[in-house]
Design an enzyme around this catalytic site. Sequence first.
Site, PDB file in Angstrom:
ATOM      1  CG  ASP A   7      40.542  46.234  44.874  1.00  0.00           C
ATOM      2  OD1 ASP A   7      40.210  45.539  43.893  1.00  0.00           O
ATOM      3  OD2 ASP A   7      41.232  45.806  45.821  1.00  0.00           O
ATOM      4  CG  ASP A   9      38.676  40.247  46.432  1.00  0.00           C
ATOM      5  OD1 ASP A   9      37.732  40.124  47.230  1.00  0.00           O
ATOM      6  OD2 ASP A   9      38.650  39.818  45.262  1.00  0.00           O
ATOM      7  CB  ALA A  23      30.419  31.238  54.414  1.00  0.00           C
ATOM      8  CB  THR A  49      36.342  43.457  42.175  1.00  0.00           C
ATOM      9  OG1 THR A  49      37.154  42.359  42.590  1.00  0.00           O
ATOM     10  CG2 THR A  49      34.976  42.950  41.759  1.00  0.00           C
ATOM     11  CB  SER A  52      41.837  36.589  36.794  1.00  0.00           C
ATOM     12  OG  SER A  52      42.469  36.125  37.974  1.00  0.00           O
ATOM     13  CG  HIS A  86      38.213  39.601  30.372  1.00  0.00           C
ATOM     14  ND1 HIS A  86      37.524  40.785  30.547  1.00  0.00           N
ATOM     15  CD2 HIS A  86      37.535  38.896  29.428  1.00  0.00           C
ATOM     16  CE1 HIS A  86      36.489  40.805  29.724  1.00  0.00           C
ATOM     17  NE2 HIS A  86      36.467  39.676  29.041  1.00  0.00           N
ATOM     18  NE  ARG A  95      44.149  40.903  34.941  1.00  0.00           N
ATOM     19  CZ  ARG A  95      43.834  40.287  36.075  1.00  0.00           C
ATOM     20  NH1 ARG A  95      42.577  40.015  36.337  1.00  0.00           N
ATOM     21  NH2 ARG A  95      44.761  39.948  36.942  1.00  0.00           N
ATOM     22  CE  LYS A  96      40.492  46.630  39.908  1.00  0.00           C
ATOM     23  NZ  LYS A  96      40.157  46.744  41.334  1.00  0.00           N
ATOM     24  CG  ASP A 121      44.631  45.807  47.750  1.00  0.00           C
ATOM     25  OD1 ASP A 121      43.996  45.951  46.689  1.00  0.00           O
ATOM     26  OD2 ASP A 121      44.963  44.689  48.182  1.00  0.00           O
TER      27      ASP A 121
END
Length: 174
Positions: A7, A9, A23, A49, A52, A86, A95-96, A121
């Site tokens: 994953d 983020d 950045a 990842t 959305s 999505h 989508r997980k 996470d």
Amino acid sequence: MRAVLFDRDGTLVHDVPYNGDPALVRPVEGAAEALRRVRAAGLATAVVTNQSGIARGLLTPERVDAVNARVQELLGPFDAVLHCPHGPADGCACRKPEPGMVLAAARRLGVSPAECLLVGDIGADVEAALAAGARAVLVPTPVTRQEEVAAAPVVVPSLAEAVEVALAAARERS
């Protein structure tokens, strides 16, 4: 184990909600070394990842690609980078916690889902991996819910330890 899926983020980089600014990408502690170890072991790597923000009109696919490019600049190249554009109500298969992105990553990497381990996470990461027939390791953050931790088959406190689980699984299979 022939591939480790990550994953993005909250797992590889600090979570900046709906980030479209390269950045602002900051790797989590130990991410570069963890990925170096995975690659040195000859395992394929991929990012999977949910994004959305595209469906919500907060991001463009180009901004997501720019952020993903920055992740690769900082952490090295991945063999595949997939994102789901999505929203939660769209009913897509990618989508997980749905398994679509994990299955697609395995196809792109030329491995079976059973030869993949997904590091994430939150519970949706774990659920997607298990639904696809892959293994899962949860690395909780402050946003991880306690019930997600309780439901995960493997929970470790850091990305470095998640990589240790992946490397041990790879050694088992060889």
